[in-house]
Design a protein around this motif. Structure first.
Motif, PDB file in Angstrom:
ATOM      1  N   ARG A   1       0.805  -1.350   0.080  1.00  0.00           N
ATOM      2  CA  ARG A   1       0.053   0.056   0.017  1.00  0.00           C
ATOM      3  C   ARG A   1       0.992   1.372   0.069  1.00  0.00           C
ATOM      4  O   ARG A   1       0.569   2.296   0.803  1.00  0.00           O
TER       5      ARG A   1
ATOM      6  N   ASN B   1      -4.171  -2.653  11.829  1.00  0.00           N
ATOM      7  CA  ASN B   1      -3.073  -1.945  11.738  1.00  0.00           C
ATOM      8  C   ASN B   1      -1.690  -2.856  11.749  1.00  0.00           C
ATOM      9  O   ASN B   1      -1.408  -3.537  12.487  1.00  0.00           O
TER      10      ASN B   1
ATOM     11  N   LEU C   1      -0.191   5.883  13.022  1.00  0.00           N
ATOM     12  CA  LEU C   1       0.019   6.792  11.844  1.00  0.00           C
ATOM     13  C   LEU C   1       0.521   8.144  12.180  1.00  0.00           C
ATOM     14  O   LEU C   1       0.393   8.785  12.960  1.00  0.00           O
TER      15      LEU C   1
ATOM     16  N   TRP D   1      -3.486  12.052  10.510  1.00  0.00           N
ATOM     17  CA  TRP D   1      -3.950  11.097   9.409  1.00  0.00           C
ATOM     18  C   TRP D   1      -4.830   9.836  10.565  1.00  0.00           C
ATOM     19  O   TRP D   1      -4.507   9.649  11.673  1.00  0.00           O
ATOM     20  N   GLU D   2      -5.896   9.390   9.910  1.00  0.00           N
ATOM     21  CA  GLU D   2      -6.704   8.336  10.635  1.00  0.00           C
ATOM     22  C   GLU D   2      -7.142   7.329   9.535  1.00  0.00           C
ATOM     23  O   GLU D   2      -7.146   7.456   8.309  1.00  0.00           O
ATOM     24  N   GLU D   3      -7.385   6.291   9.977  1.00  0.00           N
ATOM     25  CA  GLU D   3      -8.188   5.223   8.962  1.00  0.00           C
ATOM     26  C   GLU D   3      -9.712   5.440   8.964  1.00  0.00           C
ATOM     27  O   GLU D   3     -10.187   6.011   9.960  1.00  0.00           O
TER      28      GLU D   3
ATOM     29  N   PHE E   1      -7.133   5.610   4.171  1.00  0.00           N
ATOM     30  CA  PHE E   1      -6.732   6.816   5.081  1.00  0.00           C
ATOM     31  C   PHE E   1      -7.071   8.176   5.068  1.00  0.00           C
ATOM     32  O   PHE E   1      -7.253   8.595   3.594  1.00  0.00           O
ATOM     33  N   LYS E   2      -7.537   8.904   6.055  1.00  0.00           N
ATOM     34  CA  LYS E   2      -8.033  10.242   5.658  1.00  0.00           C
ATOM     35  C   LYS E   2      -7.287  11.049   6.403  1.00  0.00           C
ATOM     36  O   LYS E   2      -6.796  11.004   7.670  1.00  0.00           O
ATOM     37  N   ASN E   3      -6.764  12.357   5.917  1.00  0.00           N
ATOM     38  CA  ASN E   3      -6.299  13.462   6.518  1.00  0.00           C
ATOM     39  C   ASN E   3      -7.165  14.509   7.178  1.00  0.00           C
ATOM     40  O   ASN E   3      -7.993  14.971   6.186  1.00  0.00           O
TER      41      ASN E   3
ATOM     42  N   ASP F   1      -1.028   3.896   2.366  1.00  0.00           N
ATOM     43  CA  ASP F   1      -0.802   4.312   3.712  1.00  0.00           C
ATOM     44  C   ASP F   1       0.117   5.330   3.659  1.00  0.00           C
ATOM     45  O   ASP F   1       1.445   4.888   3.424  1.00  0.00           O
TER      46      ASP F   1
ATOM     47  N   ARG G   1       2.326   5.788   6.099  1.00  0.00           N
ATOM     48  CA  ARG G   1       3.583   5.126   6.537  1.00  0.00           C
ATOM     49  C   ARG G   1       4.300   4.548   5.537  1.00  0.00           C
ATOM     50  O   ARG G   1       5.551   4.122   5.869  1.00  0.00           O
TER      51      ARG G   1
END
Length: 700
Positions: free
Chosen positions: A428, A641, A648, A652-654, A667-669, A679, A681
């Protein structure tokens, strides 16, 4: 837009129409779908119940396994508000149909230019007064004769008349409007030709079978509510069809309409679609359901129908059932007059964000049209999975090696594992790519893994036919030989032979055998140098035409389409979900040979630290996406995860999404609102900070 106002008449009367010019105006207000999302509705159900969406958008409630309760369109709680789950309907009162103009859209094949007929074009103000004659091909003329009403006009959109085919610019503009023209029509009519070869029997058979089954967008199927034949959906259940019935279905599926590229997006554009053959017609959704479920009944299908359905049904599994890659693989085995239509002909089924990046231009070379899809995927998703469809043996002559040749049919090689989202060799990660002009080279980033030092012979035919090659490549000491990335070499070898199709990395019920069982069977075959029936049965679908085994200097084992050589390199390119075979051409330039399957590189191992015991990768399939999860076999604990990557980055969050072109977990900013399937990361910078050495490849 131009519309055809087909004048009334009997079958043998002269065809008469007038041409209407009018703007295509969007509806004043679309019907609002106020239903609960499937995920929210699922929370209202008791244990064991499942709700999901069918091909025509309805919500189907499925009872707990083996409960004996039939599937239903109704919530199991009779007091639950139906507005939360019933599909809204369209009417003129809600504003949806109050748009100009009102018309039906025709989906058909042009046929050959032989035996053309003339249509009398009349004056719109005086239908009895002729203004000119229009030549049309015989198939369209036959369709118009069957479709016209005896007592009133019928307004149609027909591409051969509604688009000036001689004007390349107009044709290009209209191609991009297909995603409006067909969905905004009152109905879509699929015309497949005159009644012949027991077509009425075939249609009635498919209609009735389609009424007995339902297919939902999470790739499951079962009995339809109120079905009369409750077991017909089951894979091994025998159907009461005689040879005449099967032959009629075979003939129907080999009509020209089912062989063309363009017609698929027309058929899947909306839910108001009828398939018509002669005077007989049935709902298209019944045909689609029937073919998708019949495709699963491999043990009872006649071989000729099984072969046809396996290839064709990939197109019927359009988003959200399947990826764009499914559709592109499908187009390679379909027919079209212009090779560029393998892309343009499915634009209405691709992500609108991708479509916005592709200019419809019939004046450019075919390979440049194909390249635009690669570049659009990178720009929109930061992905390079289109590279997975490159092949050194089928590339376009004179074009860059990183451009897939969508005009070349695939004879089995790679389709088994490229058509599903099962692997994440690049973990990813976001692609880092740049087009270098005027050379038209593609500069990408990735990790060079190893060099090929041994290439096997062509794996063609059944397991029995290639047993000598298989035994030659097998580990000499199956109980003790250790693979380069850890574990027994026999395990690696088995997974390469079956291209990862085992039950070990799946959750829940999975029809594939386990690696342990396959390893035991192959070990016995190695020891005895004989092939037992049980071994042949488990490995029977493992081999495709034009593939071969290979090994690398460090000891990796893999399989790839033929055409690779000793000295070729294995690389994992950021944003590309399969390892890639590259051929060095000096000055850091490389040719693309094609994708490969390599044990120990398919789940991001080249770009991430080793996974510490007892954690293992698993790949549960959600909405057609096999997303990498992590399980502790000792405790059963399941993680989304990756424990190797830490938290993250800030902001950032899932998140979950219902976008059919994105995986269900993204993934959302929080600050920018950016949504990414990649991802954060696994950016190039983050990978290098973990000590992984990346390099730049210039693909020529």
């Amino acid at each position: 837009m131009r519309l055809v106002a087909l004048q009334p008449g009997n079958y043998h009367d002269t065809l008469r129409c007038n041409i209407v010019h009018c703007p295509l105006i969007e509806p004043e207000a679309a019907v609002q779908d106020e239903r609960l999302p499937v995920g929210e509705l699922q929370k209202t159900l008791s244990d064991g119940w499942i709700v999901d969406q069918t091909l025509d958008g309805r919500y189907l409630f499925m009872s707990p396994r083996n409960s004996g309760i039939p599937n239903s369109w109704k919530h199991p709680d009779p007091n639950y508000d139906p507005k939360a789950y019933e599909l809204p309907t369209r009417s003129a009162d809600d504003g949806f149909l109050r748009h100009i103009p009102s018309y039906e859209a025709l989906s058909y094949t042009w046929g050959t230019p032989d035996n053309e007929e003339h249509v009398c074009v009349t004056d719109p103000d005086d239908p009895l007064r002729m203004s000119s004659w229009l030549q049309v091909r015989a198939n369209l003329a036959t369709a118009l004769r069957h479709l016209r009403y005896p007592d009133r006009p019928r307004t149609l959109w027909v591409d051969a008349i509604s688009i000036n085919q001689a004007d390349i610019d107009e044709r290009g503009r209209q191609v991009k409007r297909m995603s409006q023209i067909y969905p905004l029509s009152e109905n879509v009519i699929i015309w497949i030709g005159r009644e012949s070869e027991d077509s009425a029997l075939a249609l009635e058979t498919l209609r009735y079978f389609g009424e007995q089954v339902e297919y939902i967008i999470s790739h499951r199927w079962g009995d339809a509510p109120n079905a009369q034949e409750l077991d017909w959906w089951r894979d091994g259940h025998t159907l009461p069809y005689d040879e005449k019935t099967w032959k009629s279905i075979f003939s129907l599926l080999h009509r020209p309409w089912f062989e063309r590229v363009w017609v698929l997006q027309e058929a899947l554009s909306c839910n108001r679609v009828l398939l018509q053959c002669g005077r007989d017609s049935i709902p298209w959704v019944s045909v689609r359901k029937a073919l998708l479920v019949l495709r699963q009944k491999t043990s009872i299908l006649p071989p000729d129908i099984r072969g046809r359905l396996f290839a064709y049904a990939r197109g019927l599994m359009a988003p959200p059932l399947a990826s764009s890659e499914h559709l592109l693989l499908w187009t390679r085995n379909q027919k079209c007059t212009d090779a560029q239509d393998r892309i343009y002909g499915i634009l209405g089924l691709l992500d609108p964000k991708i479509v916005a990046k592709i200019e419809v231009d019939y004046s450019i070379p075919v390979w440049k049209t194909y390249s635009r899809l690669v570049l659009a995927e990178n720009e929109v998703y930061q992905k390079l999975n289109m590279l997975n469809h490159c092949n050194v043996m089928t590339r376009c002559e004179g074009c860059p090696t990183w451009v897939p040749n969508w005009g070349q049919p695939i004879d089995g090689a790679n389709t088994g594992y490229l058509s599903i989202r099962r692997f994440y060799a690049s973990a990813r990660s976001s692609a880092v790519a740049k087009l270098i002009e005027p050379a038209y080279h593609l500069q990408v980033a990735g990790r060079r893994v190893d060099t090929i030092c041994r290439v096997g012979h062509n794996l063609s035919g059944t397991f029995a036919e290639v047993i000598e090659e298989i035994l030659d490549w097998a580990p000499k000491e199956p109980h003790s030989d250790i693979y380069v990335s850890g574990g027994l070499s026999i395990v690696a070898y088995v997974e390469v032979l079956v291209r990862g199709r085992t039950s070990d990395r799946a959750l829940g019920n999975n029809p594939c055998p386990s690696i342990r069982r396959l390893s035991e069977l192959l070990t016995q075959a190695i020891a005895s140098a004989k092939l037992g029936n049980n071994v042949a049965r488990e490995f029977k679908d493992c081999f495709f035409v034009n593939e071969c085994l290979f090994a690398t200097r460090e000891g990796y084992l893999g399989v790839c389409a033929k055409g690779l050589r000793e000295g070729d390199e294995i690389a994992v390119i950021l944003g590309c979900d399969f390892p890639m075979v590259l051929r060095p051409r000096g000055s850091n330039q490389h040719e693309v040979v094609g994708p490969c399957f390599v044990h120990g590189l398919m789940l991001g191992e080249a770009l991430k630290p080793p996974l510490e015991p007892p954690w293992k990768d698993v790949l549960p399939v959600t909405r057609g996406w096999a997303l990498s999860y992590f399980i502790n076999p000792q405790t059963g604990e399941l993680l989304k995860n990756d424990p190797r990557l830490g938290s993250l980055p800030a902001g950032w969050e899932e998140a979950t999404t219902l976008d059919p072109f994105l995986p269900p977990f993204v993934f959302k900013n929080r600050e920018t609102g950016q949504i990414s399937m990649n991802d954060p990361r696994m950016s190039a910078e983050a990978i290098e900070q973990r000590g992984i050495v990346l390099k730049t490849f210039e693909l020529i």
